[in-house]
Enzyme design. Structure first.
Site, mmCIF file in Angstrom:
data_model
loop_
_atom_site.group_PDB
_atom_site.id
_atom_site.type_symbol
_atom_site.label_atom_id
_atom_site.label_comp_id
_atom_site.label_asym_id
_atom_site.label_seq_id
_atom_site.Cartn_x
_atom_site.Cartn_y
_atom_site.Cartn_z
ATOM 1 N N CYS A 80 -76.249 134.413 -0.664
ATOM 2 C CA CYS A 80 -75.227 135.171 -1.386
ATOM 3 C C CYS A 80 -75.782 135.700 -2.716
ATOM 4 O O CYS A 80 -76.665 136.551 -2.713
ATOM 5 C CB CYS A 80 -73.975 134.316 -1.571
ATOM 6 S SG CYS A 80 -72.539 135.332 -1.936
ATOM 7 N N HIS A 172 -73.023 132.497 3.699
ATOM 8 C CA HIS A 172 -73.235 131.100 3.280
ATOM 9 C C HIS A 172 -73.519 130.221 4.507
ATOM 10 O O HIS A 172 -72.584 129.821 5.194
ATOM 11 C CB HIS A 172 -71.979 130.568 2.575
ATOM 12 C CG HIS A 172 -71.769 131.164 1.226
ATOM 13 N ND1 HIS A 172 -72.268 130.606 0.073
ATOM 14 C CD2 HIS A 172 -71.124 132.286 0.841
ATOM 15 C CE1 HIS A 172 -71.928 131.346 -0.969
ATOM 16 N NE2 HIS A 172 -71.231 132.368 -0.535
ATOM 17 N N GLU A 174 -74.329 127.214 4.477
ATOM 18 C CA GLU A 174 -73.995 125.808 4.178
ATOM 19 C C GLU A 174 -72.557 125.439 4.516
ATOM 20 O O GLU A 174 -72.212 124.265 4.516
ATOM 21 C CB GLU A 174 -74.291 125.499 2.700
ATOM 22 C CG GLU A 174 -73.365 126.158 1.673
ATOM 23 C CD GLU A 174 -73.785 127.579 1.276
ATOM 24 O OE1 GLU A 174 -74.552 128.215 2.030
ATOM 25 O OE2 GLU A 174 -73.332 128.065 0.226
ATOM 26 N N SER A 226 -67.198 96.333 -10.053
ATOM 27 C CA SER A 226 -65.769 96.623 -9.954
ATOM 28 C C SER A 226 -65.211 96.205 -8.602
ATOM 29 O O SER A 226 -64.013 96.021 -8.447
ATOM 30 C CB SER A 226 -65.538 98.117 -10.140
ATOM 31 O OG SER A 226 -66.097 98.813 -9.046
ATOM 32 N N GLY A 227 -66.098 96.119 -7.606
ATOM 33 C CA GLY A 227 -65.643 95.821 -6.257
ATOM 34 C C GLY A 227 -65.528 97.080 -5.412
ATOM 35 O O GLY A 227 -65.206 97.024 -4.235
ATOM 36 N N GLY A 228 -65.805 98.224 -5.993
ATOM 37 C CA GLY A 228 -65.813 99.475 -5.231
ATOM 38 C C GLY A 228 -67.097 99.571 -4.418
ATOM 39 O O GLY A 228 -67.995 98.741 -4.550
ATOM 40 N N ASP A 230 -69.596 101.697 -4.516
ATOM 41 C CA ASP A 230 -70.841 101.986 -5.235
ATOM 42 C C ASP A 230 -71.401 100.731 -5.905
ATOM 43 O O ASP A 230 -72.582 100.418 -5.759
ATOM 44 C CB ASP A 230 -70.620 103.084 -6.282
ATOM 45 C CG ASP A 230 -70.054 104.356 -5.673
ATOM 46 O OD1 ASP A 230 -70.167 104.518 -4.442
ATOM 47 O OD2 ASP A 230 -69.490 105.175 -6.414
ATOM 48 N N SER A 231 -70.552 100.022 -6.653
ATOM 49 C CA SER A 231 -71.112 98.872 -7.371
ATOM 50 C C SER A 231 -71.444 97.734 -6.411
ATOM 51 O O SER A 231 -72.372 96.959 -6.661
ATOM 52 C CB SER A 231 -70.185 98.409 -8.497
ATOM 53 O OG SER A 231 -68.956 97.980 -7.991
ATOM 54 N N THR A 232 -70.735 97.635 -5.286
ATOM 55 C CA THR A 232 -71.047 96.554 -4.350
ATOM 56 C C THR A 232 -72.362 96.827 -3.617
ATOM 57 O O THR A 232 -73.180 95.920 -3.431
ATOM 58 C CB THR A 232 -69.886 96.343 -3.354
ATOM 59 O OG1 THR A 232 -68.685 96.222 -4.102
ATOM 60 C CG2 THR A 232 -70.088 95.099 -2.530
#
Ligand code: XMP
Length: 606
Positions: A80, A172, A174, A226-228, A230-232
């Protein structure tokens, strides 16, 4: 392992991230680069992709970016806006006009490695105002576009110089609507650039374990858990690399968590075998004190971020581990959205990028093993590390938690521009048989990559789901100053709205926790928890028709990367349950469903 990699030059909008995700799905590392990055930063890549742009035009203005990329022998492809820039650079001509939008047929008129294995006609997706009308001496047209059998032909929809290894697509590839876009990107990345597909989660685990060991040396890491997801996942990786002794997990109950969340998180860490040095602190009082009297969303966010660091430092001292490195579960988009994209305004400050943490990053005291990954990749990694399905598919929850879902107000209505906006909104909604009121408050949104802080509109009336979405879309398109629409699920057609003076208090948080709990349980009970990507419940201090009580808004969305989102449909039976449960809570008198896509609204309200 050094991976073969692709640079994606980010000219704004969501395009660059979509492209990077597509490339990574081929197991080739793609990294977002800014247009002004020095040429040295581009040398190691095996290919360069120039993204589209929602706000730049190739016609009439000279975009500034590191044009020395064209002096490299590295293959380059532009999509584009990138296509137009590339054509222009090599002596082609771009004019304003020849607009195409949506599905179009691409007619492939010459063989090229980028079209290897494709048909003669391919469905592609277009969104452009400017067009390439001439190409330079080394280039030729390899595809033109045409809408149906009778449409006008648009020349130079795809161009190539095999000699220079330069390519341009007006469309595009993508987006999903370009049916074989993946194959085109694959042809460029694997065949033209010769990238080896080594970017796999299996390799990633091995590499990270090695990198963490090198980086941490004999030190230990202290991770806010945090338990989410990502952090786990971060905890699991750090645990693998360092062993349980050298990983300290601190779970802070900041008082902004969901109902019972901390108890469940501690149980989960125990079950995952990550409880050797698991510490817990109830710091709700600290957070409430830091939020006292704050109304402004950015100030609240900053206060929460800073309190995290204060609590972390205090607890680290108390536990005798204050010289440890700080671990964080930051993922790739978090590092990009806060001013990381130079042409994007700060949409909002992510709490893991507050100044205090930035300063620790500069001193080399922060370790973020997921900072290169998108959410889908973190989940894939979580599966590889044998974390439970429930944890991996848990809805993302923002670091500042319910703090960004509990709106505050000084009690004065904000009716700026209402004289103009209200009649326009009512007129647009009436076309769909709906009543509409502009609310005298504001929420955050994102328009053309810029932060907006504008009024929401409440739609009332009975209509099919599709009609409500269409009404909202029409309002966003036709009325300046609106970035969000909510649909009234309570009885009647409210018309008087008065903000109530309200700040962050334990009582209001408890109320929001109850409402949020009803929503989360409802999603599970009706079997749609996994279909919905995220579902914030928001408490708004807005008295409706003089009742003096607050409004609850439920925001179910579908998304892949949170960069864009669409409102998710909730079954009628669940709406009935929510009406019954939430409207019976003390202090609540209204219930609405947020029907806003992102853009123009963000997922969170603040
Ligand atoms: P928005 O509201 O910008 O959110 O559409 C995109 C995604 O980011 C999450 N979010 C945050 N996460 N700290 C976080 O860790 C934050 O300050 C924050 N703000 C938004 C949001 O929940 C959504 O998934």
């Amino acid at each position: 392992m050094i991976h073969d990699s692709i640079a994606v030059i980010d000219f704004g909008g969501q395009y660059a991230h979509l492209i990077a995700n597509r490339v990574r799905r081929l197991h080739v590392l793609a990294e977002i680069r800014q247009p002004e990055d020095p040429i040295e930063m581009f040398r190691a890549y095996k290919g360069i992709i120039i993204s589209g742009s929602p706000s730049f035009s190739s016609f009439g203005e000279d975009a500034t970016y590191t044009k020395a990329i064209y002096d490299l022998s590295t293959p380059i492809i532009g999509f584009c806006f990138g296509h137009q820039e590339l054509a222009k650079h090599y002596g082609g001509k771009v004019v304003h006009g020849g607009k195409e939008w949506g599905h179009t047929d691409l007619h492939i008129c010459a063989g090229s490695p980028v079209f290897e294995g494709l048909g003669k006609t391919e469905q592609v997706w277009m969104s452009h105002f400017d067009s390439v009308v001439e190409v330079g001496p080394d280039f030729r047209e390899i595809g033109y576009s045409k809408l149906g059998a009778s449409g006008d032909e648009h020349r130079y929809a795809a161009i190539a110089s095999e000699k220079l290894r330069r390519y341009g697509f007006q469309f595009h590839p993508e987006v999903d609507d370009t049916i074989h876009g993946d194959a085109m990107i694959r042809n460029f990345v694997i065949d033209v650039c010769g990238c080896r597909p080594t970017w796999t989660m299996g390799n990633y685990v091995d590499e990270q374990v090695r990198r963490i060991r090198e980086r941490v040396g004999n030190e230990s890491v202290f991770l806010l858990a945090s338990g989410g997801v990502d952090s786990t996942v971060t905890a699991k990786l750090l645990g693998m690399a360092l062993g349980p002794e050298r990983l300290h997990l601190l779970h802070v109950d900041n008082g902004l968590m969901r109902k019972d969340e901390s108890r469940k998180v501690l149980e989960m860490f125990r079950a995952a075998g990550l409880d050797r040095n698991l510490h817990f602190v109830d710091a709700a009082d600290d957070f409430l004190a830091s939020l006292k009297g704050l109304i402004d969303p950015e100030k609240k966010r900053l206060a929460i971020g800073n309190t995290f660091v204060t609590v972390f430092e205090r607890e680290a001292r108390r536990l005798g581990i204050s010289d440890h490195l700080l671990g964080q579960g930051t993922i790739y988009p978090d590092t990009i959205e806060t001013g990381g994209t130079k042409r994007a305004d700060t949409i909002k400050t992510h709490h893991n990028r507050v100044p205090l943490i930035e300063e620790m990053i500069k001193r080399g005291r922060v370790i973020e093993p997921l900072a290169e990954l998108y959410k889908v990749e973190v989940r894939e990694l979580g599966e590889r590390l044998s974390l439970s399905h429930e944890l991996i598919w848990k809805h993302p929850f923002p670091g500042p938690g319910l703090g960004v879902r509990l709106l505050c107000s000084n009690g004065s209505p904000d009716t700026t521009d209402f004289d103009r906006i209200a009649p326009e909104v009512k007129k647009a909604a009436a076309r769909f048989g709906l009543a509409a009121e502009v609310l005298p408050i504001r929420s955050v949104g994102v328009k053309a990559d810029l932060r907006s802080y504008e009024h929401p509109v409440m739609l009332s009336g009975t209509a099919a789901w599709g009609t409500v979405l269409e009404a909202a879309g029409t309002i966003f398109r036709d009325v300046n100053g609106i970035n969000r629409c909510i649909w009234n699920l309570s009885d009647g057609t409210p018309s008087r709205f008065v903000p109530l003076a309200a700040e962050v208090t334990r009582e209001r948080l408890d109320l929001l926790r109850e409402a949020d709990h009803l929503v989360m349980e409802g999603l599970r009970l009706h079997g749609i928890y996994d279909d919905v990507w995220q579902c914030p419940t928001v408490l708004v201090p807005l008295s409706i028709d003089g009742c003096g009580r607050e409004l609850v808004i439920v925001r179910p969305i579908r998304s892949e990367r949170a960069m864009t989102a669409a409102p998710a449909r909730i079954p009628e039976a669940l709406l009935t349950d929510l009406r019954a449960g939430i409207l019976a809570l003390p202090g609540i008198s209204g219930l609405c469903l947020d029907v806003t896509s992102k853009p123009p609204g963000t997922i969170e309200w603040e």
